[in-house]
Design a protein around this motif. Structure first.
Motif, PDB file in Angstrom:
ATOM      1  N   VAL A 219       0.824  -1.205   0.000  1.00 38.78           N
ATOM      2  CA  VAL A 219       0.000   0.000   0.000  1.00 38.78           C
ATOM      3  C   VAL A 219       0.863   1.263   0.000  1.00 38.78           C
ATOM      4  CG1 VAL A 219      -1.765   1.291   1.266  1.00 38.78           C
ATOM      5  CG2 VAL A 219      -1.874  -1.209   1.166  1.00 38.78           C
ATOM      6  N   LYS A 220       1.948   1.227   0.747  1.00 35.01           N
ATOM      7  CA  LYS A 220       2.799   2.427   0.802  1.00 35.01           C
ATOM      8  C   LYS A 220       3.454   2.684  -0.547  1.00 35.01           C
ATOM      9  CE  LYS A 220       3.659   2.415   5.761  1.00 35.01           C
ATOM     10  NZ  LYS A 220       4.671   2.433   6.871  1.00 35.01           N
ATOM     11  N   ALA A 221       3.878   1.634  -1.229  1.00 37.58           N
ATOM     12  CA  ALA A 221       4.464   1.813  -2.563  1.00 37.58           C
ATOM     13  C   ALA A 221       3.411   2.312  -3.551  1.00 37.58           C
ATOM     14  CB  ALA A 221       5.079   0.498  -3.044  1.00 37.58           C
ATOM     15  N   PHE A 222       2.208   1.764  -3.467  1.00 43.21           N
ATOM     16  CA  PHE A 222       1.112   2.217  -4.327  1.00 43.21           C
ATOM     17  C   PHE A 222       0.842   3.706  -4.113  1.00 43.21           C
ATOM     18  CE2 PHE A 222      -3.452   3.123  -4.668  1.00 43.21           C
ATOM     19  CZ  PHE A 222      -3.696   2.788  -5.985  1.00 43.21           C
ATOM     20  N   TRP A 223       0.786   4.117  -2.852  1.00 42.98           N
ATOM     21  CA  TRP A 223       0.517   5.521  -2.506  1.00 42.98           C
ATOM     22  C   TRP A 223       1.629   6.436  -3.035  1.00 42.98           C
ATOM     23  CZ3 TRP A 223      -2.936   8.824  -0.155  1.00 42.98           C
ATOM     24  CH2 TRP A 223      -2.428  10.013   0.345  1.00 42.98           C
ATOM     25  N   ARG A 224       2.883   6.043  -2.787  1.00 46.48           N
ATOM     26  CA  ARG A 224       3.990   6.873  -3.254  1.00 46.48           C
ATOM     27  C   ARG A 224       3.971   6.997  -4.771  1.00 46.48           C
ATOM     28  NH1 ARG A 224       6.910   4.020   0.902  1.00 46.48           N
ATOM     29  NH2 ARG A 224       7.672   2.555  -0.663  1.00 46.48           N
ATOM     30  N   GLY A 225       3.589   5.931  -5.447  1.00 46.67           N
ATOM     31  CA  GLY A 225       3.482   5.995  -6.900  1.00 46.67           C
ATOM     32  C   GLY A 225       2.430   6.980  -7.355  1.00 46.67           C
ATOM     33  N   LEU A 226       1.282   7.008  -6.662  1.00 50.12           N
ATOM     34  CA  LEU A 226       0.236   7.975  -7.006  1.00 50.12           C
ATOM     35  C   LEU A 226       0.742   9.408  -6.860  1.00 50.12           C
ATOM     36  CD1 LEU A 226      -3.178   6.768  -5.491  1.00 50.12           C
ATOM     37  CD2 LEU A 226      -2.538   6.918  -7.903  1.00 50.12           C
ATOM     38  N   LEU A 227       1.404   9.686  -5.742  1.00 47.26           N
ATOM     39  CA  LEU A 227       1.889  11.056  -5.535  1.00 47.26           C
ATOM     40  C   LEU A 227       2.938  11.435  -6.574  1.00 47.26           C
ATOM     41  CD1 LEU A 227       2.164  11.505  -1.658  1.00 47.26           C
ATOM     42  CD2 LEU A 227       0.169  11.712  -3.158  1.00 47.26           C
ATOM     43  N   GLU A 228       3.809  10.504  -6.921  1.00 43.32           N
ATOM     44  CA  GLU A 228       4.822  10.796  -7.936  1.00 43.32           C
ATOM     45  C   GLU A 228       4.171  11.052  -9.291  1.00 43.32           C
ATOM     46  OE1 GLU A 228       7.249   7.360  -7.614  1.00 43.32           O
ATOM     47  OE2 GLU A 228       8.180   8.001  -5.712  1.00 43.32           O
ATOM     48  N   ARG A 229       3.145  10.305  -9.634  1.00 44.01           N
ATOM     49  CA  ARG A 229       2.428  10.561 -10.887  1.00 44.01           C
ATOM     50  C   ARG A 229       1.743  11.918 -10.847  1.00 44.01           C
ATOM     51  NH1 ARG A 229      -1.377   5.502 -11.406  1.00 44.01           N
ATOM     52  NH2 ARG A 229      -2.176   6.698 -13.209  1.00 44.01           N
ATOM     53  N   ALA A 230       1.192  12.276  -9.680  1.00 40.73           N
ATOM     54  CA  ALA A 230       0.582  13.608  -9.555  1.00 40.73           C
ATOM     55  C   ALA A 230       1.636  14.695  -9.709  1.00 40.73           C
ATOM     56  CB  ALA A 230      -0.114  13.726  -8.197  1.00 40.73           C
ATOM     57  N   ASP A 231       2.824  14.479  -9.160  1.00 41.06           N
ATOM     58  CA  ASP A 231       3.917  15.455  -9.315  1.00 41.06           C
ATOM     59  C   ASP A 231       4.258  15.671 -10.786  1.00 41.06           C
ATOM     60  OD1 ASP A 231       4.152  15.807  -6.563  1.00 41.06           O
ATOM     61  OD2 ASP A 231       5.771  14.322  -6.366  1.00 41.06           O
ATOM     62  N   ARG A 232       4.141  14.608 -11.583  1.00 42.78           N
ATOM     63  CA  ARG A 232       4.469  14.711 -13.019  1.00 42.78           C
ATOM     64  C   ARG A 232       3.291  15.219 -13.837  1.00 42.78           C
ATOM     65  NH1 ARG A 232       6.873   9.570 -11.784  1.00 42.78           N
ATOM     66  NH2 ARG A 232       5.094   8.487 -12.765  1.00 42.78           N
ATOM     67  N   GLY A 233       2.177  15.508 -13.187  1.00 44.43           N
ATOM     68  CA  GLY A 233       1.010  16.010 -13.907  1.00 44.43           C
ATOM     69  C   GLY A 233       0.235  14.932 -14.625  1.00 44.43           C
ATOM     70  N   GLU A 234       0.332  13.669 -14.182  1.00 43.89           N
ATOM     71  CA  GLU A 234      -0.278  12.549 -14.892  1.00 43.89           C
ATOM     72  C   GLU A 234      -1.638  12.141 -14.333  1.00 43.89           C
ATOM     73  OE1 GLU A 234       4.125  10.559 -15.798  1.00 43.89           O
ATOM     74  OE2 GLU A 234       2.606   9.424 -14.695  1.00 43.89           O
ATOM     75  N   LEU A 235      -2.064  12.711 -13.218  1.00 41.97           N
ATOM     76  CA  LEU A 235      -3.341  12.331 -12.617  1.00 41.97           C
ATOM     77  C   LEU A 235      -4.385  13.416 -12.828  1.00 41.97           C
ATOM     78  CD1 LEU A 235      -2.439  10.627  -9.205  1.00 41.97           C
ATOM     79  CD2 LEU A 235      -2.734   9.595 -11.469  1.00 41.97           C
ATOM     80  N   HIS A 236      -5.632  12.968 -12.882  1.00 36.34           N
ATOM     81  CA  HIS A 236      -6.746  13.905 -13.051  1.00 36.34           C
ATOM     82  C   HIS A 236      -7.916  13.440 -12.203  1.00 36.34           C
ATOM     83  CE1 HIS A 236      -8.742  10.926 -15.627  1.00 36.34           C
ATOM     84  NE2 HIS A 236      -7.586  10.768 -16.244  1.00 36.34           N
ATOM     85  N   VAL A 237      -8.884  14.302 -12.058  1.00 39.66           N
ATOM     86  CA  VAL A 237     -10.097  13.937 -11.343  1.00 39.66           C
ATOM     87  C   VAL A 237     -10.732  12.747 -12.054  1.00 39.66           C
ATOM     88  CG1 VAL A 237     -12.424  14.681 -10.704  1.00 39.66           C
ATOM     89  CG2 VAL A 237     -10.501  16.260 -10.452  1.00 39.66           C
ATOM     90  N   PRO A 238     -11.053  11.683 -11.339  1.00 42.49           N
ATOM     91  CA  PRO A 238     -11.651  10.521 -12.001  1.00 42.49           C
ATOM     92  C   PRO A 238     -12.866  10.905 -12.842  1.00 42.49           C
ATOM     93  CG  PRO A 238     -11.059   9.962  -9.758  1.00 42.49           C
ATOM     94  CD  PRO A 238     -10.829  11.445  -9.901  1.00 42.49           C
ATOM     95  N   GLY A 239     -12.827  10.523 -14.115  1.00 42.80           N
ATOM     96  CA  GLY A 239     -13.921  10.834 -15.024  1.00 42.80           C
ATOM     97  C   GLY A 239     -13.837  12.210 -15.643  1.00 42.80           C
ATOM     98  N   GLU A 240     -12.848  13.018 -15.235  1.00 45.18           N
ATOM     99  CA  GLU A 240     -12.705  14.374 -15.772  1.00 45.18           C
ATOM    100  C   GLU A 240     -11.253  14.576 -16.191  1.00 45.18           C
ATOM    101  OE1 GLU A 240     -14.674  17.552 -13.620  1.00 45.18           O
ATOM    102  OE2 GLU A 240     -15.634  16.078 -12.325  1.00 45.18           O
ATOM    103  N   PRO A 241     -10.875  14.098 -17.371  1.00 43.62           N
ATOM    104  CA  PRO A 241      -9.464  14.082 -17.774  1.00 43.62           C
ATOM    105  C   PRO A 241      -8.835  15.455 -17.940  1.00 43.62           C
ATOM    106  CG  PRO A 241     -10.895  13.407 -19.583  1.00 43.62           C
ATOM    107  CD  PRO A 241     -11.751  13.453 -18.367  1.00 43.62           C
ATOM    108  N   ASP A 242      -9.629  16.499 -18.021  1.00 41.71           N
ATOM    109  CA  ASP A 242      -9.063  17.839 -18.196  1.00 41.71           C
ATOM    110  C   ASP A 242      -8.793  18.547 -16.873  1.00 41.71           C
ATOM    111  OD1 ASP A 242      -9.208  17.574 -20.965  1.00 41.71           O
ATOM    112  OD2 ASP A 242     -11.263  18.365 -21.027  1.00 41.71           O
ATOM    113  N   VAL A 243      -9.069  17.891 -15.759  1.00 43.30           N
ATOM    114  CA  VAL A 243      -8.905  18.530 -14.447  1.00 43.30           C
ATOM    115  C   VAL A 243      -7.788  17.818 -13.688  1.00 43.30           C
ATOM    116  CG1 VAL A 243     -10.064  19.251 -12.334  1.00 43.30           C
ATOM    117  CG2 VAL A 243     -11.370  19.061 -14.464  1.00 43.30           C
ATOM    118  N   PRO A 244      -6.629  18.448 -13.576  1.00 43.46           N
ATOM    119  CA  PRO A 244      -5.506  17.781 -12.911  1.00 43.46           C
ATOM    120  C   PRO A 244      -5.699  17.682 -11.403  1.00 43.46           C
ATOM    121  CG  PRO A 244      -4.919  20.038 -13.468  1.00 43.46           C
ATOM    122  CD  PRO A 244      -6.277  19.784 -14.082  1.00 43.46           C
TER     123      PRO A 244
END
Length: 516
Positions: A270-295
Motif C-alpha cells: 500500500v505504501k508503494a502504491f501511494w507513493r506511486g500515485l503522488l509521484e504521478r501527480a507530481d508529473r502532472g499525470e493524474l486527473h479527477v476521475p472521469g474528468e481528464p481535463d482537471v488535474p
C-alpha cells in the motif's frame, strides 16, 4: 509511550516566541446581560437568543455586538445539576448547532440532569461572522509554495484578504481570538445566573475550555477537553507534531488494508502504491476521475486522505478513491470525491464566511522566507515519508503569514489551578489534534488534569464506544475522574456510532478551509 515523550521533549518551543503564563487571579463578576429567549427556528422546543458583549474586552466602551446562544432545558428540573456548555471546534464551528443536535450526542441521563447550552464563538455563525469577498477567497494560492516568488505572492495575497475581510467585517475582525471568546462565555454564564459551568469542548473548542479554566478557575465544575489543542507550540513543534499525526494515521490505514480484504489495495504494498500515485501527480499525470481535463496534485490527494482519517468509517471510501485516481475512471460509488471537483466551489453570494482569522489571532507561527519554509518541508518529509507533511499544518501556517503582531492570544504553557481536574480525552491515532498534544496539555495541567486515552482511530472520543462515553459522562455527572493512565480499547469501525461531524480540510473551497 517513550516515542511520544521523546517527540514532545524534542519540540520544546523557544520561550522568546511566546508570552509567558502568569498567575491567574479570579476575574470580577461581570454584570449579568439580559437574554431574551425565543424558540429556535430549527428546533422550536429549544431556546435561542443573544447576549450583548464588547467588541474589545480591554476597551468595553468602544462598541458592542451580539453573540448567538442556545439552551436545551434539563428534562428533569428537580434533578438538575446545572448547565453543560458545549464548545465547538473549527475554528468556525457552532456551539448553538451543538446544542440543537445534543440529543444524539449525550445519554438521556445527561440530558435529564443538565441544561445544555452553547454559544457561537465571536466572528462565526450567529455571532457577527467574519465576511470576505467570495471571489478573493477562491483565488487563494495552493499552500505548497515552491519558490521565494510563491512566498511573496502568498504574503501579498494574505494582506489583500485581511484588508478585504476587515473592511467587510468591521472592528470585530481584530478581536476574534479565543481569549475574548472565553470572556464572552463568562458573560453568558453570568447571564444564565450560574455560579459554575460544566463544559465539553471538542477539538478547537478545547482551546476555549483551557483558556476559560485558566482565567476563571473557581467557576469550573467539570471540564472535558475532547481531542485537545496544545497552545504551547511554536512553528516547528506545531508542524512536526501535526505531520507525525498525519503519517501515523496513514500507517493505520495501510495496516487496515493489509488485514481487511475489503480494501481495494489489499494484497499490494500500500505504501508503494501511494507513493506511486503522488509521484504521478507530481508529473502532472493524474486527473479527477472521469474528468481528464482537471488535474489532481499531490497536495490534493494528501489533503483528501487526511480528511478521510478523521473517521475510520471513511477508510473504505478512501480506498475506492485511490483506486479511481489510479485508473482515472469514476466508479460512481466513491463517496470521498468531496474536493476533487471540476472547478473551485464558488458561491452566488458576494461574501463568504472565513473564520481562519481566529486561528491567526490564537497562534503565532512565523516563517521568515521561502528558505525557512523549504527547511520545514524537508524536515516534515523525513517525519512522514508517505504523507510528506500535514496539510493542516501547511494551510494554517501559510494562511497566517504576514499577520501583524503582536497577536492578542499568543501561545503559552497552561497555568490552570482548578478544584476539580480537567479530563483530557484523545484518540491514540487522531490525525488532527494529535496524541502528543494530549500528552503535552496534560503535562502542563499537572494536578489539574487527567488523561483518558482511546486506543483507536479518528477525531473526537465521545461517541466512539461505550468505554469512553461512560467515563466522560460519569465525570460530567459526578466529577469522578478515571484512574491515572486510563485507557479505552479500540472499537472496530463497524461497531462505532460516531457523533463527530465531518471536519475534513477542503481544497477548492474558499480560503482552503480546514477544521480541527
Amino acid at each position: 509511550m517513550r516515542r511520544f515523550v521523546a517527540l514532545l521533549s524534542g519540540l520544546t518551543i523557544p520561550l522568546l516566541l511566546i508570552t509567558p503564563a502568569t498567575a491567574t487571579a479570579e476575574r470580577t463578576e461581570p454584570a449579568p446581560a439580559a437574554i431574551s429567549w425565543t424558540p429556535c427556528p430549527e428546533v422550536p422546543e429549544m431556546d435561542c437568543g443573544t447576549i450583548t458583549v464588547p467588541v474589545d474586552w480591554k476597551h468595553p466602551e468602544g462598541g458592542t455586538f451580539q453573540v448567538g446562544v442556545a439552551r436545551r432545558k434539563a428534562t428533569d428540573p428537580a434533578a438538575r445539576i446545572g448547565v453543560l456548555t458545549l464548545g465547538a471546534g473549527g475554528p468556525g464551528g457552532s456551539g448553538v448547532n451543538l446544542v440543537l443536535t445534543s440529543p444524539r450526542r449525550f445519554s438521556p441521563e445527561v440530558l435529564r440532569r443538565f441544561d445544555i447550552v452553547g454559544l457561537d464563538p465571536r466572528g462565526t455563525n450567529r455571532s457577527h461572522p467574519i465576511l470576505c469577498s467570495t471571489d478573493l477567497l477562491t483565488q487563494a494560492p495552493e499552500p505548497l509554495m515552491k519558490s521565494q516568488a510563491d512566498f511573496d505572492r502568498m504574503v501579498a495575497y494574505n494582506k489583500r484578504l485581511r484588508d478585504d475581510c476587515r473592511a467587510r467585517t468591521g472592528p470585530l475582525f481584530d478581536h476574534v481570538d479565543s481569549l475574548s471568546t472565553a470572556a464572552d462565555l463568562d458573560a453568558f454564564r453570568a447571564a444564565l445566573g450560574e455560579r459554575q459551568l460544566s463544559f465539553w469542548g471538542g477539538s478547537y473548542g478545547t482551546l476555549l475550555g483551557q483558556l476559560y479554566a485558566e482565567r476563571y478557575p473557581k467557576r469550573v465544575r467539570a471540564f472535558v477537553l475532547d481531542s485537545t489543542m496544545d497552545h504551547s507550540l511554536g512553528t516547528q513543534a506545531f508542524m512536526d507534531t501535526e505531520t507525525w499525526g498525519a503519517q501515523d494515521a496513514f500507517n493505520e490505514f495501510a495496516a487496515w488494508c493489509d488485514r481487511d480484504s475489503r480494501c481495494l489495495q489489499h494484497g499490494q504494498d500500500v505504501k508503494a502504491f501511494w507513493r506511486g500515485l503522488l509521484e504521478r501527480a507530481d508529473r502532472g499525470e493524474l486527473h479527477v476521475p472521469g474528468e481528464p481535463d482537471v488535474p489532481v496534485t499531490a497536495f490534493m490527494i494528501a489533503n483528501e486522505a487526511l480528511g478521510a482519517f478523521y473517521d475510520p468509517f471513511n477508510w473504505l471510501a478512501l480506498s475506492q478513491l485511490l483506486a479511481d485516481l489510479d485508473t482515472g475512471q469514476a466508479t460512481g460509488d466513491s463517496t470521498l470525491r468531496m474536493s476533487l471537483t471540476s472547478a473551485p466551489k464558488t458561491s452566488a453570494e458576494e461574501v463568504s464566511p472565513n473564520p481562519l482569522q481566529i486561528f491567526c489571532l490564537d497562534y503565532r507561527l512565523p516563517i521568515r522566507d521561502y528558505r525557512e519554509f523549504a527547511g520545514h518541508l524537508r524536515r516534515m518529509a523525513k517525519i512522514a515519508p508517505e504523507m510528506r507533511y500535514s496539510p493542516i499544518a501547511l494551510v494554517t501556517s501559510v494562511a497566517c503569514l504576514g499577520t501583524p503582531g503582536p497577536i492578542p492570544n499568543p501561545q503559552h504553557r497552561l497555568n490552570v489551578r482548578t478544584d476539580t481536574p480537567l479530563l483530557v480525552a484523545n484518540s491514540l491515532h487522531d490525525p488532527a489534534t494529535v496524541y502528543p498534544w494530549a500528552l503535552g496539555a496534560t503535562r502542563q495541567l499537572g494536578r489539574s488534569g487527567r488523561l483518558l486515552t482511546y486506543e483507536g482511530w479518528g477525531h473526537i472520543v465521545l461517541g466512539r464506544g461505550a468505554c469512553g462515553n461512560q467515563i466522560i459522562e460519569s465525570y460530567l455527572l459526578t466529577q469522578t475522574l478515571p484512574a491515572k493512565g486510563a485507557r479505552c480499547p479500540a472499537v472496530p469501525p463497524a461497531e462505532v456510532s460516531t457523533l463527530s461531524e465531518p471536519v475534513a480540510p477542503q481544497p477548492g473551497t474558499p480560503g482552503w478551509g480546514f477544521r480541527f
